[in-house]
Design an enzyme around this catalytic site. Structure first.
Site, short mmCIF file in Angstrom:
data_model
loop_
_atom_site.label_atom_id
_atom_site.label_comp_id
_atom_site.label_asym_id
_atom_site.label_seq_id
_atom_site.Cartn_x
_atom_site.Cartn_y
_atom_site.Cartn_z
CG ASP A 1 -0.47 0.35 2.51
OD1 ASP A 1 0.76 0.57 2.63
OD2 ASP A 1 -1.27 0.45 3.46
CG HIS A 2 -0.85 4.79 1.35
ND1 HIS A 2 -1.89 3.86 1.40
CD2 HIS A 2 -0.90 5.48 2.50
CE1 HIS A 2 -2.55 4.02 2.55
NE2 HIS A 2 -1.96 4.99 3.24
CB CYS B 1 0.64 -2.14 4.74
SG CYS B 1 0.53 -3.12 6.25
N GLY B 2 2.19 -0.03 6.01
CA GLY B 2 2.93 0.79 6.96
C GLY B 2 3.62 -0.03 8.03
CB THR B 3 2.44 -1.93 10.81
OG1 THR B 3 1.20 -2.44 10.30
CG2 THR B 3 2.22 -0.56 11.44
N GLY B 4 3.04 -3.67 8.09
CA GLY B 4 3.02 -5.07 7.66
C GLY B 4 1.90 -5.85 8.32
CB ILE B 5 -0.05 -5.27 11.41
CG1 ILE B 5 1.19 -5.28 12.31
CG2 ILE B 5 -1.23 -5.94 12.12
CD1 ILE B 5 1.07 -4.39 13.55
N GLY B 6 -1.47 -5.04 8.66
CA GLY B 6 -2.73 -5.07 7.91
C GLY B 6 -2.71 -6.06 6.76
CG HIS C 1 9.32 -24.51 12.91
ND1 HIS C 1 9.43 -24.32 14.26
CD2 HIS C 1 10.39 -25.30 12.56
CE1 HIS C 1 10.50 -24.96 14.73
NE2 HIS C 1 11.10 -25.55 13.71
NE ARG D 1 8.42 -30.39 16.21
CZ ARG D 1 9.69 -30.28 15.82
NH1 ARG D 1 10.22 -31.18 15.04
NH2 ARG D 1 10.42 -29.24 16.20
CG HIS D 2 7.38 -28.12 11.80
ND1 HIS D 2 7.05 -27.46 12.96
CD2 HIS D 2 8.64 -28.59 11.95
CE1 HIS D 2 8.09 -27.49 13.78
NE2 HIS D 2 9.06 -28.18 13.20
C1 RB5 Z 1 -2.19 3.01 6.23
O1 RB5 Z 1 -2.21 4.29 6.79
C2 RB5 Z 1 -1.80 2.00 7.27
O2 RB5 Z 1 -2.86 1.76 8.13
C3 RB5 Z 1 -1.38 0.70 6.61
O3 RB5 Z 1 -0.28 0.96 5.79
C4 RB5 Z 1 -0.95 -0.42 7.51
O4 RB5 Z 1 0.02 0.00 8.43
C5 RB5 Z 1 -2.01 -1.19 8.14
O5 RB5 Z 1 -1.77 -2.17 8.86
#
Ligand code: RB5
Length: 146
Positions: A9-10, A66-71, A99, A133-134
């Site tokens: 993403d951006h 993405c910004g954090t990779g979490i989303g 694993h 096992r994995h």
């Molecule tokens: C976008 O502002 C931000 O929420 C996205 O890049 C990401 O960090 C979400 O997890």
């Protein structure tokens, strides 16, 4: 397979482009499905597009950002058959393959990593899935998709 799909993403366009350049220099065929530039896009759309392209076949693995990779990680793991691992150091990079046999890895463009991202990618690439096992545990994850 020396073919990967990458998307961001951006929040991580520069890091995406750096990774794509790095992999191309290592003779990977890179399918970059965007985004480019600072215009905001929704990370679930990006994750779904990359996972859909991956599932068309021929790819060794995929990279999402993405910004954090979490989303993108949360979104990608909703797609059947996708196991996306959010990497943060060399150990997580190794275990994601050994694993979890991840078929996507994720990074955040706004995260300050202690280890260069390209080193985590190289560790992931050079590690083999241990099976055993994995394999059983991954089969249980696959069963959860039904
Ligand atoms: C976008 O502002 C931000 O929420 C996205 O890049 C990401 O960090 C979400 O997890």
């Amino acid at each position: 397979m020396k073919k990967i799909v990458i998307a961001s993403d951006h929040g991580a366009v520069d890091l995406k482009n750096e990774i794509a350049d790095f992999l191309r220099k290592k003779n990977y065929e890179v399918t970059d499905i965007g985004t480019e530039g600072p215009a905001a896009v929704d990370y679930p759309d990006i994750a779904l597009a990359a996972c859909t392209e991956f599932k068309n076949g021929g790819y060794g693995f995929g990279i999402l950002l993405c910004g954090t990779g979490i989303g993108v990680t949360i979104a990608a793991n909703k797609v059947k058959g996708i196991r996306c691992a959010l990497l943060f150091d060399l150990f997580s990079a190794e275990m994601a393959k050994a694993h979890n046999n991840a078929n996507f890895i994720a990074f955040g463009g706004r995260i300050k990593y202690a280890v260069p991202v390209h080193e985590m990618i190289e560790k992931f690439i050079s590690t083999s899935f241990e099976g055993g096992r994995h394999e059983r545990r991954i089969a249980k994850i696959t069963a959860m998709e039904e």
